[in-house]
Each structure stands twice: as C-alpha cells, then as structure tokens.
Design a protein around this motif. Structure first.
Motif, mmCIF file in Angstrom:
data_model
loop_
_atom_site.group_PDB
_atom_site.id
_atom_site.type_symbol
_atom_site.label_atom_id
_atom_site.label_comp_id
_atom_site.label_asym_id
_atom_site.label_seq_id
_atom_site.Cartn_x
_atom_site.Cartn_y
_atom_site.Cartn_z
ATOM 1 N N PRO A 135 0.797 -1.235 0.000
ATOM 2 C CA PRO A 135 0.000 0.000 0.000
ATOM 3 C C PRO A 135 0.828 1.282 0.000
ATOM 4 O O PRO A 135 0.323 2.343 -0.387
ATOM 5 N N GLN A 136 2.089 1.204 0.424
ATOM 6 C CA GLN A 136 2.937 2.393 0.445
ATOM 7 C C GLN A 136 3.155 2.974 -0.954
ATOM 8 O O GLN A 136 3.463 4.158 -1.098
ATOM 9 N N PHE A 137 2.997 2.133 -1.975
ATOM 10 C CA PHE A 137 3.263 2.566 -3.352
ATOM 11 C C PHE A 137 1.970 2.798 -4.137
ATOM 12 O O PHE A 137 2.013 3.006 -5.351
ATOM 13 N N THR A 138 0.837 2.727 -3.455
ATOM 14 C CA THR A 138 -0.442 2.956 -4.140
ATOM 15 C C THR A 138 -0.877 4.408 -3.994
ATOM 16 O O THR A 138 -0.475 5.097 -3.051
ATOM 17 N N HIS A 139 -1.712 4.835 -4.939
ATOM 18 C CA HIS A 139 -2.259 6.197 -4.914
ATOM 19 C C HIS A 139 -3.749 6.107 -5.240
ATOM 20 O O HIS A 139 -4.126 5.994 -6.406
ATOM 21 N N PRO A 140 -4.607 6.111 -4.220
ATOM 22 C CA PRO A 140 -6.053 5.958 -4.416
ATOM 23 C C PRO A 140 -6.655 6.969 -5.382
ATOM 24 O O PRO A 140 -7.665 6.686 -6.026
ATOM 25 N N GLU A 141 -6.015 8.128 -5.505
ATOM 26 C CA GLU A 141 -6.584 9.166 -6.362
ATOM 27 C C GLU A 141 -6.356 8.901 -7.848
ATOM 28 O O GLU A 141 -6.994 9.523 -8.691
ATOM 29 N N THR A 142 -5.467 7.965 -8.185
ATOM 30 C CA THR A 142 -5.159 7.713 -9.597
ATOM 31 C C THR A 142 -5.861 6.487 -10.160
ATOM 32 O O THR A 142 -6.133 6.425 -11.359
#
Length: 208
Positions: A135-142
């Motif tokens: 999850p550290q490398f995820t971006h929910p906004e994208t």
C-alpha cells in the motif's frame, strides 16, 4: 497508474528485499545446493505462486486478520514451523545417495513446486509484510487500490522470480561437486537440516 519514479523505487526496494537473507531465499539456496538448480527454480515458482495468494489476501483485506488476530497468526505459523521441522527431519535422515529423494522415491517436479508453495503460504509474516509494503506505493486518487495492489504484487513476483532463480543457479552449481563426494553430501544434508530447524524456531517464535 504508476509513475516511472514509483515503479523504479518499487523495483529497487523489491530487489533489495529479495536478496536480503530471509527464510525464502535461504530455503531456495539450501534446496538448490542439495538437489540442483532445477529444484531451486521449481521451488522459486512455488514461492511465487504463494505470493499470488498473499497478493489476493491483501487486496481483499484478509491479511488484516493476521494483523489483529493472535490466534490466526499463531495457528498459521505453527503449521509452517511444523512443515520446516518435517523437512529438517528428512534432511538429517537422508544419506548421501538420497539427497533428492523422499521415503525412497525421487522427488518429482511437482513435489519441489509444492514445497515452495507450502513454505510461502504458511508464513503469516509474508501476508503482513505485503499488507504493510504494497500500500505504500499505491495512490487511491489515480486508480482502484485493489488493481494497484495486483499490479505491484505481479511486479514483486517477477523480481523475486528473477532474483531467486539467480540464487538457485549459483548455489545449484555446487550440487554437481557435492554429488562426487558422499561425505560432503552428508554434511550438507546435516547443515540443511539445521537451517530448516532454525527457520522453524524463528518462525514459531516470531511476533506480528
């Protein structure tokens, strides 16, 4: 979905983690030295298959159970430790001519593959690590977070496959030399048994 910088950072971190001494790569190293590079690569494929399970668990939120449930965490790590002790017992009992056999039968490709799967999925720390790391490398906004987790899990598996296969090839080359020396084979069996036993103790005494 991901920027080039994020992907490069993730691949770099994954590569460093793959080569850092740990239960999985030590397992590949010892098994490859005992049974040859083919066995190591098959075990690596099994380990990567186990990572698919952990990736799905993280995406579904199931891995969180192991983070909050002491009973679930303990149950799974005890199963994993028991399997490692089973392998240790087999290694201690093996003679020089039975370096890649089990109960008098030569191990099949499927048997080595299964070893990798069992080794990986019975280690609850892998699920928790994925839950903390991906999850550290995820971006929910994208994009959808689950899709991002699947993508990152796939990249991690590819990196692990390449790194562990390299370990298998390098350590597996030793098996050809060891097969010429029954005494060396016996010592390696004892060493591998000791490593498996240590990994079992480390797993069963690990904290979340």
């Amino acid at each position: 979905m991901f920027s080039v910088d994020i992907i490069l950072a993730f691949i770099t971190a994954s590569t460093l983690l793959a080569f850092a001494p740990g239960p999985d790569n030590i397992f590949v190293l010892t098994q490859s030295a005992m049974n040859g590079p083919r066995a190591g690569i098959l075990i690596t494929l099994g380990l990567c298959t186990g990572l698919i399970v952990h990736t799905l668990a993280v995406a579904a939120g199931v891995a969180a159970i192991f983070q909050v449930s002491a009973m679930a965490f303990t149950a799974l790590k005890v199963v994993g430790a028991a399997y490692l002790l089973y392998l240790a017992w087999g290694a201690f009992r093996a003679d020089a001519q039975a370096i890649d056999t089990e109960n008098g039968r030569r191990l099949s490709n499927a048997a080595f593959y299964r070893r990798g799967i069992i080794m990986n999925i019975t280690n609850p720390k892998v699920a928790i690590f994925f839950l903390a790391f991906l999850p550290q490398f995820t971006h929910p906004e994208t994009a959808n977070v689950s899709l991002q987790v699947f993508a990152l899990g796939a990249v991690f598996m590819l990196v692990s496959l390449l790194c562990f296969s390299l370990i298998a090839m390098l350590s597996g080359a030793l098996s050809q030399l060891l097969r010429r020396s029954p005494e060396a084979q016996t010592r390696l069996n004892r060493l591998a048994g000791g490593v498996f036993a240590i990994l079992a103790v480390k797993l069963v005494t690990s904290e979340r």
